[in-house]
Design a protein around this motif. Structure first.
Motif, PDB file in Angstrom:
ATOM      1  N   LYS A 166       0.818  -1.216   0.000  1.00 12.38           N
ATOM      2  CA  LYS A 166       0.000   0.000   0.000  1.00 12.38           C
ATOM      3  C   LYS A 166       0.852   1.268   0.000  1.00 12.38           C
ATOM      4  CE  LYS A 166      -3.562  -2.327   2.798  1.00 12.38           C
ATOM      5  NZ  LYS A 166      -4.242  -2.318   4.116  1.00 12.38           N
ATOM      6  N   GLY A 167       2.144   1.132  -0.243  1.00 15.30           N
ATOM      7  CA  GLY A 167       3.000   2.293  -0.114  1.00 15.30           C
ATOM      8  C   GLY A 167       3.084   2.721   1.340  1.00 15.30           C
ATOM      9  N   LEU A 168       3.304   4.002   1.581  1.00 18.45           N
ATOM     10  CA  LEU A 168       3.473   4.468   2.948  1.00 18.45           C
ATOM     11  C   LEU A 168       3.091   5.940   3.055  1.00 18.45           C
ATOM     12  CD1 LEU A 168       4.596   4.011   5.875  1.00 18.45           C
ATOM     13  CD2 LEU A 168       6.814   4.774   4.982  1.00 18.45           C
ATOM     14  N   VAL A 169       2.333   6.256   4.093  1.00 16.02           N
ATOM     15  CA  VAL A 169       2.156   7.646   4.523  1.00 16.02           C
ATOM     16  C   VAL A 169       2.755   7.719   5.924  1.00 16.02           C
ATOM     17  CG1 VAL A 169       0.546   9.496   5.078  1.00 16.02           C
ATOM     18  CG2 VAL A 169       0.081   7.970   3.137  1.00 16.02           C
ATOM     19  N   LEU A 170       3.863   8.420   6.041  1.00 14.55           N
ATOM     20  CA  LEU A 170       4.621   8.481   7.288  1.00 14.55           C
ATOM     21  C   LEU A 170       4.503   9.879   7.880  1.00 14.55           C
ATOM     22  CD1 LEU A 170       6.590   6.957   9.191  1.00 14.55           C
ATOM     23  CD2 LEU A 170       8.460   7.885   7.803  1.00 14.55           C
ATOM     24  N   ARG A 171       4.092   9.937   9.145  1.00 15.82           N
ATOM     25  CA  ARG A 171       3.907  11.219   9.824  1.00 15.82           C
ATOM     26  C   ARG A 171       4.851  11.298  11.021  1.00 15.82           C
ATOM     27  NH1 ARG A 171      -0.407  14.398   9.540  1.00 15.82           N
ATOM     28  NH2 ARG A 171      -1.620  12.649   8.662  1.00 15.82           N
ATOM     29  N   HIS A 172       5.616  12.386  11.073  1.00 15.00           N
ATOM     30  CA  HIS A 172       6.495  12.617  12.224  1.00 15.00           C
ATOM     31  C   HIS A 172       5.757  13.434  13.268  1.00 15.00           C
ATOM     32  CE1 HIS A 172       9.674  14.114  14.786  1.00 15.00           C
ATOM     33  NE2 HIS A 172       9.381  15.360  14.435  1.00 15.00           N
ATOM     34  N   VAL A 197       6.804  10.488  -4.718  1.00 17.61           N
ATOM     35  CA  VAL A 197       6.915  10.920  -3.318  1.00 17.61           C
ATOM     36  C   VAL A 197       6.293  12.296  -3.177  1.00 17.61           C
ATOM     37  CG1 VAL A 197       8.483  11.327  -1.388  1.00 17.61           C
ATOM     38  CG2 VAL A 197       9.103   9.659  -3.156  1.00 17.61           C
ATOM     39  N   ASP A 198       5.439  12.445  -2.187  1.00 14.01           N
ATOM     40  CA  ASP A 198       4.819  13.739  -1.882  1.00 14.01           C
ATOM     41  C   ASP A 198       5.269  14.163  -0.484  1.00 14.01           C
ATOM     42  OD1 ASP A 198       3.283  15.958  -1.368  1.00 14.01           O
ATOM     43  OD2 ASP A 198       1.354  14.992  -1.743  1.00 14.01           O
ATOM     44  N   GLU A 199       5.993  15.272  -0.411  1.00 11.38           N
ATOM     45  CA  GLU A 199       6.427  15.817   0.878  1.00 11.38           C
ATOM     46  C   GLU A 199       5.961  17.267   1.026  1.00 11.38           C
ATOM     47  OE1 GLU A 199      10.747  16.001   1.057  1.00 11.38           O
ATOM     48  OE2 GLU A 199      10.846  15.980  -1.128  1.00 11.38           O
ATOM     49  N   SER A 200       4.817  17.576   0.411  1.00 12.60           N
ATOM     50  CA  SER A 200       4.320  18.949   0.404  1.00 12.60           C
ATOM     51  C   SER A 200       3.769  19.374   1.764  1.00 12.60           C
ATOM     52  CB  SER A 200       3.233  19.110  -0.663  1.00 12.60           C
ATOM     53  OG  SER A 200       2.148  18.208  -0.432  1.00 12.60           O
ATOM     54  N   VAL A 201       3.377  18.413   2.597  1.00 16.18           N
ATOM     55  CA  VAL A 201       2.881  18.723   3.937  1.00 16.18           C
ATOM     56  C   VAL A 201       4.041  18.561   4.916  1.00 16.18           C
ATOM     57  CG1 VAL A 201       1.249  18.086   5.752  1.00 16.18           C
ATOM     58  CG2 VAL A 201       0.576  17.919   3.339  1.00 16.18           C
ATOM     59  N   PRO A 202       4.342  19.575   5.730  1.00 11.92           N
ATOM     60  CA  PRO A 202       5.449  19.455   6.671  1.00 11.92           C
ATOM     61  C   PRO A 202       5.314  18.232   7.574  1.00 11.92           C
ATOM     62  CG  PRO A 202       4.685  21.727   6.578  1.00 11.92           C
ATOM     63  CD  PRO A 202       3.708  20.914   5.780  1.00 11.92           C
ATOM     64  N   ASP A 203       6.418  17.516   7.734  1.00 12.95           N
ATOM     65  CA  ASP A 203       6.502  16.349   8.607  1.00 12.95           C
ATOM     66  C   ASP A 203       5.625  15.186   8.163  1.00 12.95           C
ATOM     67  OD1 ASP A 203       8.402  17.498  10.278  1.00 12.95           O
ATOM     68  OD2 ASP A 203       6.903  18.333  11.635  1.00 12.95           O
ATOM     69  N   VAL A 204       5.220  15.187   6.895  1.00 11.16           N
ATOM     70  CA  VAL A 204       4.472  14.056   6.336  1.00 11.16           C
ATOM     71  C   VAL A 204       5.105  13.679   4.995  1.00 11.16           C
ATOM     72  CG1 VAL A 204       2.255  13.201   5.488  1.00 11.16           C
ATOM     73  CG2 VAL A 204       2.321  14.761   7.449  1.00 11.16           C
ATOM     74  N   TRP A 205       5.350  12.381   4.813  1.00 16.87           N
ATOM     75  CA  TRP A 205       5.918  11.876   3.562  1.00 16.87           C
ATOM     76  C   TRP A 205       4.988  10.784   3.047  1.00 16.87           C
ATOM     77  CZ3 TRP A 205       8.393  12.805   8.078  1.00 16.87           C
ATOM     78  CH2 TRP A 205       9.408  13.775   8.068  1.00 16.87           C
ATOM     79  N   ALA A 206       4.541  10.925   1.813  1.00 18.63           N
ATOM     80  CA  ALA A 206       3.656   9.936   1.197  1.00 18.63           C
ATOM     81  C   ALA A 206       4.368   9.320  -0.003  1.00 18.63           C
ATOM     82  CB  ALA A 206       2.344  10.582   0.762  1.00 18.63           C
TER      83      ALA A 206
END
Length: 407
Positions: A166-172, A197-206
């Motif tokens: 499912k890929g990954l949505v990682l939130r710090h 890769v989407d890193e447009s939201v701070p502290d979130v990597w999709a």
């Protein structure tokens, strides 16, 4: 002078090449203990990694299989990048390393992998030794992590994420993630391998699920490894040019150049390479080193030789590196005669007359670099162990000797 390739880029290229859909090449890789152990870890999982040639490594992906044992040495990249890869393997994969490696923080990535469905047996502290019981796939999905202890927690998960179902949505969630340039290197290299890769939201990597493509990776010279040589030019009023530096870099060269300039150097990028010149004086600085924390020992050494006090902050996480670098620097700089105040996240260094001493390196290559820099100005500095530099730059003693002899 010429230096071997970046450790950070070589490690990422090895993982991305191992997970690709076809063969890949790594040009000008770093050949050092950390990267050799990374290659050996991937080989243990079944990946073909041909390191026979010094200037070109060939990587042939293959089904990831256990049982396997991975020696991480003292390398944060291996202990944090390869457990997610092991989750994709079919079979058990055991991880352990040097005695101090068991003290390096690992719990956040272990807990994140468990939340994504990976079965892991870890030590009571949540670190090494650990065993990943791979099921041949990782479901992926969403995970929350506190990566304030190391950006490698994020990078390790992102590098394998395209292969998760499912890929990954990682939130710090937590204090700021240190070493932001290393995170940008990870996402740049993922995109270069075909990942979305989407890193447009701070502290979130999709990261979307999908194939990684085999390609040729050209590794830049190692900026962190160059730091002591640049410092040598500043201490002696000399000049050092690092040949082969690219016009566009994935490393934080502008941040480093600005800091060295503030401390009294001139920095110039030309066709010949990246040149640092000493101006005959060293200045104290107040600096947040969170983006370039690997340079803290060398910057601290320069600060001890400067014309005024320095305050170096934002590096609490380096207490969990090869040694507690803040405590180690405080102890050794005090021993050599500097005035040092230790903070939870850094140091205040007041220059004073320095004197000969034995400088403990704590099996830490960066501490050896700091001692060598001070030794250019203070007679009688003895390193307890220079062999620890083999971790990332086995040629360091010979390169340093050649540099000093030429000057």
């Amino acid at each position: 002078m010429r230096l071997p390739g970046s450790k950070s880029m070589t490690a990422r290229a090895l993982v991305l090449a191992a997970l690709a859909d076809g063969p890949g090449e790594i040009e000008r890789p770093l050949r050092a203990r950390d990267t050799r152990l990374m290659a050996a870890g991937l080989q243990a999982l079944g990946v073909g990694v041909d390191t026979a040639a010094d200037d070109r490594w060939l990587v042939t992906p293959a089904p990831l299989l256990g049982p396997a044992r991975v020696d991480v040495g003292l390398a944060g990249t291996i202990m944090r990048f390869l457990p997610p890869v092991a989750g994709l393997a079919q079979g058990t994969v055991e991880f352990d390393g040097d005695p101090h490696a068991r003290n390096r923080p690992l719990r956040p990535i272990v807990e994140a992998l468990r939340s994504l469905g990976v079965s892991i047996d870890a030590s009571p502290a949540g670190g090494l030794p650990l065993t990943v019981c791979g099921a041949g796939q990782v479901d992926g999905g969403e995970a929350v992590i506190d990566a304030s202890g190391s950006s490698q927690f994020v990078s390790g998960l992102l590098l394998s994420a395209p292969r998760f179902a499912k890929g990954l949505v990682l939130r710090h969630e937590g204090p700021p993630v240190p070493s932001a340039p290393h995170l940008r290197m990870t996402t740049h290299m993922l995109r270069a391998a075909g990942a979305r890769v989407d890193e447009s939201v701070p502290d979130v990597w999709a990261v979307e699920p999908g194939a990684l493509h085999g390609r040729t990776w050209v590794i830049e010279p190692d900026l962190s490894g160059a730091a002591p040589f640049f410092a040598a030019a500043m201490v002696t009023g000399g000049e050092v040019t690092l040949a082969g530096w690219p016009a566009e870099s994935w490393q934080p060269v502008r941040t480093v150049a600005d800091l060295l300039t503030e401390m009294g150097a001139t920095v110039e990028l030309t066709d010949a390479g990246l040149t640092v010149r000493g101006t005959g004086s060293l200045h104290g600085v107040t600096a947040d080193l969170s983006d370039i924390s690997e340079l803290t020992p060398v910057i601290a050494a320069l600060a001890a030789l400067a014309d005024g006090p320095s305050e170096l902050r934002g590096v609490a996480h380096i207490r969990g590196h090869e040694t507690d670098r803040i405590a180690a620097l405080a102890a050794e700089l005090t021993k050599v005669g500097a005035g040092v105040t230790e903070f939870p996240d850094g140091l205040r260094i007041e220059p004073r007359p320095l004197h000969a001493t034995s400088f403990e390196t704590y099996a830490d290559h960066r501490m050896a670099h700091a001692a060598a820099v001070i030794g250019l100005s203070v007679p009688g500095i003895e390193l307890t162990d220079v062999a620890c530099t083999s971790k990332t730059l086995p040629e360091f003693p010979e390169l340093w000797q050649g540099l000093v002899a030429r000057s």
